[in-house]
Design a protein around this motif. Sequence first.
Motif, mmCIF file in Angstrom:
data_model
loop_
_atom_site.group_PDB
_atom_site.id
_atom_site.type_symbol
_atom_site.label_atom_id
_atom_site.label_comp_id
_atom_site.label_asym_id
_atom_site.label_seq_id
_atom_site.Cartn_x
_atom_site.Cartn_y
_atom_site.Cartn_z
ATOM 1 N N ALA A 65 10.349 15.345 -4.851
ATOM 2 C CA ALA A 65 9.028 14.368 -5.368
ATOM 3 C C ALA A 65 8.516 14.238 -4.402
ATOM 4 O O ALA A 65 9.163 13.838 -3.033
ATOM 5 C CB ALA A 65 10.186 13.189 -6.258
ATOM 6 N N ARG A 66 7.488 13.745 -4.212
ATOM 7 C CA ARG A 66 6.641 12.422 -3.463
ATOM 8 C C ARG A 66 6.194 11.090 -4.233
ATOM 9 O O ARG A 66 6.180 10.794 -5.066
ATOM 10 C CB ARG A 66 6.084 13.402 -2.510
ATOM 11 C CG ARG A 66 4.746 13.929 -3.662
ATOM 12 C CD ARG A 66 3.349 14.862 -3.037
ATOM 13 N NE ARG A 66 2.407 14.955 -4.067
ATOM 14 C CZ ARG A 66 1.271 15.696 -3.796
ATOM 15 N NH1 ARG A 66 1.448 16.106 -2.844
ATOM 16 N NH2 ARG A 66 0.422 15.776 -5.035
ATOM 17 N N ALA A 67 6.509 10.327 -2.414
ATOM 18 C CA ALA A 67 6.104 8.897 -3.624
ATOM 19 C C ALA A 67 5.410 8.125 -2.125
ATOM 20 O O ALA A 67 5.201 8.587 -1.673
ATOM 21 C CB ALA A 67 7.970 8.096 -3.104
ATOM 22 N N CYS A 68 5.380 6.921 -3.432
ATOM 23 C CA CYS A 68 3.952 6.500 -2.486
ATOM 24 C C CYS A 68 4.022 4.663 -2.309
ATOM 25 O O CYS A 68 4.569 4.639 -4.003
ATOM 26 C CB CYS A 68 2.099 6.710 -2.769
ATOM 27 S SG CYS A 68 1.725 5.874 -1.388
ATOM 28 N N ILE A 69 3.799 3.897 -1.489
ATOM 29 C CA ILE A 69 4.065 2.560 -2.476
ATOM 30 C C ILE A 69 3.230 2.322 -1.732
ATOM 31 O O ILE A 69 2.802 1.706 -0.520
ATOM 32 C CB ILE A 69 5.524 1.439 -1.435
ATOM 33 C CG1 ILE A 69 6.776 3.002 -2.020
ATOM 34 C CG2 ILE A 69 5.429 0.326 -2.210
ATOM 35 C CD1 ILE A 69 8.370 1.754 -1.016
ATOM 36 N N TYR A 70 2.344 1.455 -3.078
ATOM 37 C CA TYR A 70 1.609 0.457 -3.166
ATOM 38 C C TYR A 70 1.861 -1.523 -2.894
ATOM 39 O O TYR A 70 2.700 -1.503 -3.357
ATOM 40 C CB TYR A 70 0.425 0.319 -3.796
ATOM 41 C CG TYR A 70 0.260 2.008 -4.059
ATOM 42 C CD1 TYR A 70 -0.632 2.489 -3.300
ATOM 43 C CD2 TYR A 70 0.267 2.854 -4.404
ATOM 44 C CE1 TYR A 70 -1.954 3.306 -3.225
ATOM 45 C CE2 TYR A 70 0.315 4.036 -4.870
ATOM 46 C CZ TYR A 70 -1.054 4.574 -4.555
ATOM 47 O OH TYR A 70 -1.578 5.595 -4.583
ATOM 48 N N LEU A 71 1.166 -1.849 -1.750
ATOM 49 C CA LEU A 71 1.552 -3.148 -1.722
ATOM 50 C C LEU A 71 0.280 -4.363 -2.036
ATOM 51 O O LEU A 71 -0.708 -3.734 -1.924
ATOM 52 C CB LEU A 71 1.610 -3.474 0.058
ATOM 53 C CG LEU A 71 2.979 -3.070 0.465
ATOM 54 C CD1 LEU A 71 2.194 -3.490 2.414
ATOM 55 C CD2 LEU A 71 4.180 -3.643 0.102
ATOM 56 N N ALA A 72 0.759 -5.193 -3.261
ATOM 57 C CA ALA A 72 -0.335 -6.055 -3.447
ATOM 58 C C ALA A 72 -0.618 -6.789 -2.850
ATOM 59 O O ALA A 72 -0.351 -7.672 -1.919
ATOM 60 C CB ALA A 72 0.691 -6.814 -4.915
ATOM 61 N N ASP A 73 -2.317 -7.461 -3.066
ATOM 62 C CA ASP A 73 -2.822 -8.421 -2.318
ATOM 63 C C ASP A 73 -1.995 -9.913 -2.041
ATOM 64 O O ASP A 73 -1.443 -9.763 -3.704
ATOM 65 C CB ASP A 73 -4.290 -8.406 -2.584
ATOM 66 C CG ASP A 73 -4.779 -8.564 -3.444
ATOM 67 O OD1 ASP A 73 -4.209 -8.838 -4.189
ATOM 68 O OD2 ASP A 73 -6.079 -9.070 -3.783
ATOM 69 N N GLU A 74 -2.315 -11.018 -1.792
ATOM 70 C CA GLU A 74 -1.633 -11.695 -2.954
ATOM 71 C C GLU A 74 -1.899 -12.634 -4.170
ATOM 72 O O GLU A 74 -1.763 -13.140 -4.834
ATOM 73 C CB GLU A 74 -1.866 -13.508 -1.726
ATOM 74 C CG GLU A 74 -3.628 -13.795 -1.730
ATOM 75 C CD GLU A 74 -4.352 -12.869 -0.854
ATOM 76 O OE1 GLU A 74 -5.818 -12.953 -1.046
ATOM 77 O OE2 GLU A 74 -3.736 -12.156 -0.154
ATOM 78 N N ASN A 75 -2.940 -12.190 -4.502
ATOM 79 C CA ASN A 75 -3.965 -11.920 -5.768
ATOM 80 C C ASN A 75 -3.193 -11.286 -6.809
ATOM 81 O O ASN A 75 -3.159 -11.412 -8.542
ATOM 82 C CB ASN A 75 -5.081 -12.320 -6.092
ATOM 83 C CG ASN A 75 -5.835 -13.122 -4.967
ATOM 84 O OD1 ASN A 75 -5.308 -14.473 -5.490
ATOM 85 N ND2 ASN A 75 -6.638 -13.621 -4.551
#
Length: 182
Positions: free
Chosen positions: A53-63
């Motif tokens: 598998a390959r993965a990507c982690i996305y980070l959310a903005d403050e909202n």
Amino acid sequence: TGGAEMKEPRGRLRAPKDEILLAEAKEALAYCRSAEELCQIAHIHLDRLFPDARACIYLADENGTRFVAPQICECQKDTVSEFRHYECWAICRGTAHAAGSVSDSSPCGHVKTPETPFWRYLCLPLYAGSRILGLLHIEHMPKKGDGHDKRKAFHDPSGLRLLSRLAQEVATLLASLKPAGT
């Protein structure tokens, strides 16, 4: 009865290996000093837990409305580097989204390759309490000769449990690195 007896021990042998790898991941993640470092270390351990598998982690903005990958990751061949919350079913629904599962075959808007078989990916929102901190997007990469056999993907119950536990660990640590309102 002989066949059932043979399958049970094999299933038990894999679990300790997964538990060891998960424990190693948790230990390594606990020492991260930034969200970017946490994502980088999580990628290393996701590769060890799910080599196909390959993965990507996305980070959310403050909202919690904009999601950005802090680094270029392999998954971005088929996904975007940034997207809005309404482009991901997992974020909209607040629960894991296994695209192409029996109950749902809708692709997420952040998956940009329409020919990607939907069953190949899974999105897991990263929550701390009711606060969305990010998203773990993981995609099964069939080996040559695998065809498109869903049974070889990580959508099986033990794979989902393992991913959920790792996602929860990442979310908990992100929350400690990223105080509310920042």
